[in-house]
Write a protein that holds these residues in place. Structure first.
Motif, PDB file in Angstrom:
ATOM      1  N   VAL A 154       0.707  -1.161   0.102  1.00 40.39           N
ATOM      2  CA  VAL A 154       0.063  -0.019   0.100  1.00 40.39           C
ATOM      3  C   VAL A 154       1.025   1.126  -0.216  1.00 40.39           C
ATOM      4  O   VAL A 154       0.721   2.169  -0.634  1.00 40.39           O
ATOM      5  N   LEU A 155       1.978   1.338   1.066  1.00 41.94           N
ATOM      6  CA  LEU A 155       2.675   2.600   0.856  1.00 41.94           C
ATOM      7  C   LEU A 155       3.729   2.702  -0.242  1.00 41.94           C
ATOM      8  O   LEU A 155       3.995   3.722  -0.595  1.00 41.94           O
ATOM      9  N   ALA A 156       4.189   1.568  -0.666  1.00 44.06           N
ATOM     10  CA  ALA A 156       5.165   1.598  -1.823  1.00 44.06           C
ATOM     11  C   ALA A 156       4.527   1.603  -3.057  1.00 44.06           C
ATOM     12  O   ALA A 156       5.071   2.138  -4.166  1.00 44.06           O
ATOM     13  N   GLY A 157       3.172   1.628  -3.171  1.00 42.70           N
ATOM     14  CA  GLY A 157       2.363   1.676  -4.320  1.00 42.70           C
ATOM     15  C   GLY A 157       2.665   0.565  -5.319  1.00 42.70           C
ATOM     16  O   GLY A 157       2.755   0.745  -6.525  1.00 42.70           O
ATOM     17  N   ARG A 158       2.754  -0.589  -4.783  1.00 46.01           N
ATOM     18  CA  ARG A 158       3.026  -1.935  -5.590  1.00 46.01           C
ATOM     19  C   ARG A 158       1.841  -2.499  -5.918  1.00 46.01           C
ATOM     20  O   ARG A 158       1.036  -2.712  -4.732  1.00 46.01           O
ATOM     21  N   ARG A 174      -5.652 -13.767  -5.838  1.00 44.88           N
ATOM     22  CA  ARG A 174      -5.955 -12.456  -6.501  1.00 44.88           C
ATOM     23  C   ARG A 174      -4.926 -11.424  -6.545  1.00 44.88           C
ATOM     24  O   ARG A 174      -4.342 -11.204  -5.405  1.00 44.88           O
ATOM     25  N   THR A 175      -4.641 -10.885  -7.677  1.00 46.55           N
ATOM     26  CA  THR A 175      -3.795  -9.797  -7.674  1.00 46.55           C
ATOM     27  C   THR A 175      -4.536  -8.599  -7.802  1.00 46.55           C
ATOM     28  O   THR A 175      -5.427  -8.439  -8.656  1.00 46.55           O
ATOM     29  N   GLY A 180      -5.554   1.801  -0.194  1.00 43.93           N
ATOM     30  CA  GLY A 180      -5.168   2.209   1.238  1.00 43.93           C
ATOM     31  C   GLY A 180      -5.938   1.241   2.094  1.00 43.93           C
ATOM     32  O   GLY A 180      -6.496   0.234   1.895  1.00 43.93           O
ATOM     33  N   LEU A 181      -5.578   1.516   3.450  1.00 41.00           N
ATOM     34  CA  LEU A 181      -6.177   0.545   4.594  1.00 41.00           C
ATOM     35  C   LEU A 181      -7.019   1.635   5.280  1.00 41.00           C
ATOM     36  O   LEU A 181      -6.830   2.705   5.468  1.00 41.00           O
ATOM     37  N   GLU A 211       3.747  -8.842  -1.922  1.00 40.35           N
ATOM     38  CA  GLU A 211       4.147  -7.583  -2.670  1.00 40.35           C
ATOM     39  C   GLU A 211       4.914  -7.854  -3.964  1.00 40.35           C
ATOM     40  O   GLU A 211       5.881  -8.707  -3.763  1.00 40.35           O
ATOM     41  N   LEU A 212       4.247  -7.431  -4.922  1.00 48.07           N
ATOM     42  CA  LEU A 212       4.899  -7.816  -6.230  1.00 48.07           C
ATOM     43  C   LEU A 212       5.653  -6.617  -6.657  1.00 48.07           C
ATOM     44  O   LEU A 212       5.524  -5.532  -6.197  1.00 48.07           O
ATOM     45  N   PRO A 213       6.813  -6.784  -7.803  1.00 43.68           N
ATOM     46  CA  PRO A 213       7.690  -5.811  -7.834  1.00 43.68           C
ATOM     47  C   PRO A 213       7.068  -4.598  -8.781  1.00 43.68           C
ATOM     48  O   PRO A 213       7.383  -3.611  -8.865  1.00 43.68           O
ATOM     49  N   GLU A 214       5.969  -5.069  -9.534  1.00 42.60           N
ATOM     50  CA  GLU A 214       5.426  -4.065 -10.684  1.00 42.60           C
ATOM     51  C   GLU A 214       4.444  -3.067  -9.748  1.00 42.60           C
ATOM     52  O   GLU A 214       3.759  -3.248  -8.698  1.00 42.60           O
TER      53      GLU A 214
END
Length: 323
Positions: A154-158, A174-175, A180-181, A211-214
């Motif tokens: 959430v915070l890193a935008g990934r 699910r991807t 936000g939380l 957490e995914l890299p994209e």
């Protein structure tokens, strides 16, 4: 992480004067061996920490040593200390970070204000674990590792991959693109989009997360409060049950606490209140009103009155027979 723990160790010694290795280990959530290694590292770095042996011994700092943090007045520190007594950190997995921050806040106060602010914070209680009826909160638990993955994404935008157990369905991956939380009545939610569509996930139903890299596909700036209001409005406009209920004013908060929403409220002629309450479905409405016994009466819809009447008749029949 170790550097932050060393700072916390120094602040603990400044605040308490002298602490044993066991007490420091409990505060820092590490083993005593780690504490002893940290003490050696502080000494090697020139921090004047020393050991006192004996029954009442422990570790302490030389008198007068402090970290110079200024710019925070008494009321500002008090506000942070009191705000930190809530339980949102439990839902978002920020408990250890909050404890560390509170130690730094307390140490930032001038010498004369530190004790008075700490004492004042102990006299103000926010959101205790039980209410006057001894009911414990219905807070939800999430493993630290899972919550950390969700929070980082959430915070890193990934993008985030979650193993989610939706109601009545088998868990599946699910991807999503996290936005936000939110915590509401001690329930945590992840607001996200999935394939461009809005999605809201209960954190307690997230079994695992990655957490995914994209990067996540989401707006650069966000008004989380507005997004939450919009989603609540859409949710309440769905196929839910709305009931007209008369309730004893003393039980009003219980009724409101179990309903999804209260759309109208007015006093009744006999001193009771009339509320238009919305529930998830028929089962939810029946369950919620049954808890209030005769302190609440469903006036409409008629099928809800009939359902509660039949349940009461079955209960009376059961207890009318000899045991």
């Amino acid at each position: 992480m170790r550097a932050d723990r060393l700072i916390s160790l120094v602040l603990l010694l400044r605040r308490h004067g002298r602490l044993t290795a066991a007490a420091l280990a409990r505060e820092l959530e590490v083993c005593t061996r780690t504490v002893l290694r940290d003490i050696e590292a502080l000494s090697a770095a020139g921090v004047p920490v020393y050991a006192e042996r004996g029954r009442h011994g422990g570790f302490a700092l030389l008198p007068g040593f402090r970290t110079d943090l200024t710019g925070m007045n008494h009321d500002e520190a008090l506000a942070l200390l009191v705000a930190g007594s809530g339980r949102a950190e439990q839902v978002f997995g920020l408990g250890p970070a909050l404890a560390s921050a509170m130690r730094k806040v307390a140490d930032a106060l001038p010498e004369g204000h530190r004790d008075t602010a700490s004492d004042a914070a102990r006299r103000l209680l926010v959101d205790p674990e039980t209410d006057l009826l001894s009911r414990r909160p219905s807070g939800e638990e999430l493993t630290g590792a899972t919550m950390a993955e969700v929070r980082r994404a959430v915070l890193a935008g990934r993008r985030l991959r979650i193993h989610y157990a939706a109601t009545g369905q088998a868990p599946r991956w699910r991807t999503v693109d996290p936005i936000g939380l939110v915590i509401v009545r001690e329930r945590g939610y992840l607001l996200a989009t999935r394939s461009g569509a809005d999605r809201t996930y209960r954190l307690s139903r997230v079994l695992a997360a990655e957490e995914l890299p994209e990067p996540a596909q989401r707006p650069e700036r966000v008004d989380l409060d507005r997004i939450w209001r919009d989603r609540c409005a859409r949710f309440l406009s769905g196929d839910h049950v709305t009931a007209l209920v008369r309730v004893d004013p003393a039980r009003r908060e219980e009724l409101v606490g179990t309903a999804l929403a209260v759309r109208a409220e007015e006093p009744d002629a006999d001193g009771r209140l009339r509320l238009e309450a919305t529930y998830q479905d028929a089962r939810h409405a029946e369950w919620a009103l049954w808890q209030l016994t005769t302190d609440a009466e469903a006036l409409a819809p008629q099928w809800l009155r009939a359902s509660l009447r039949d349940r009461a008749a079955a209960m009376a029949s059961c207890y009318g027979r000899p045991s």
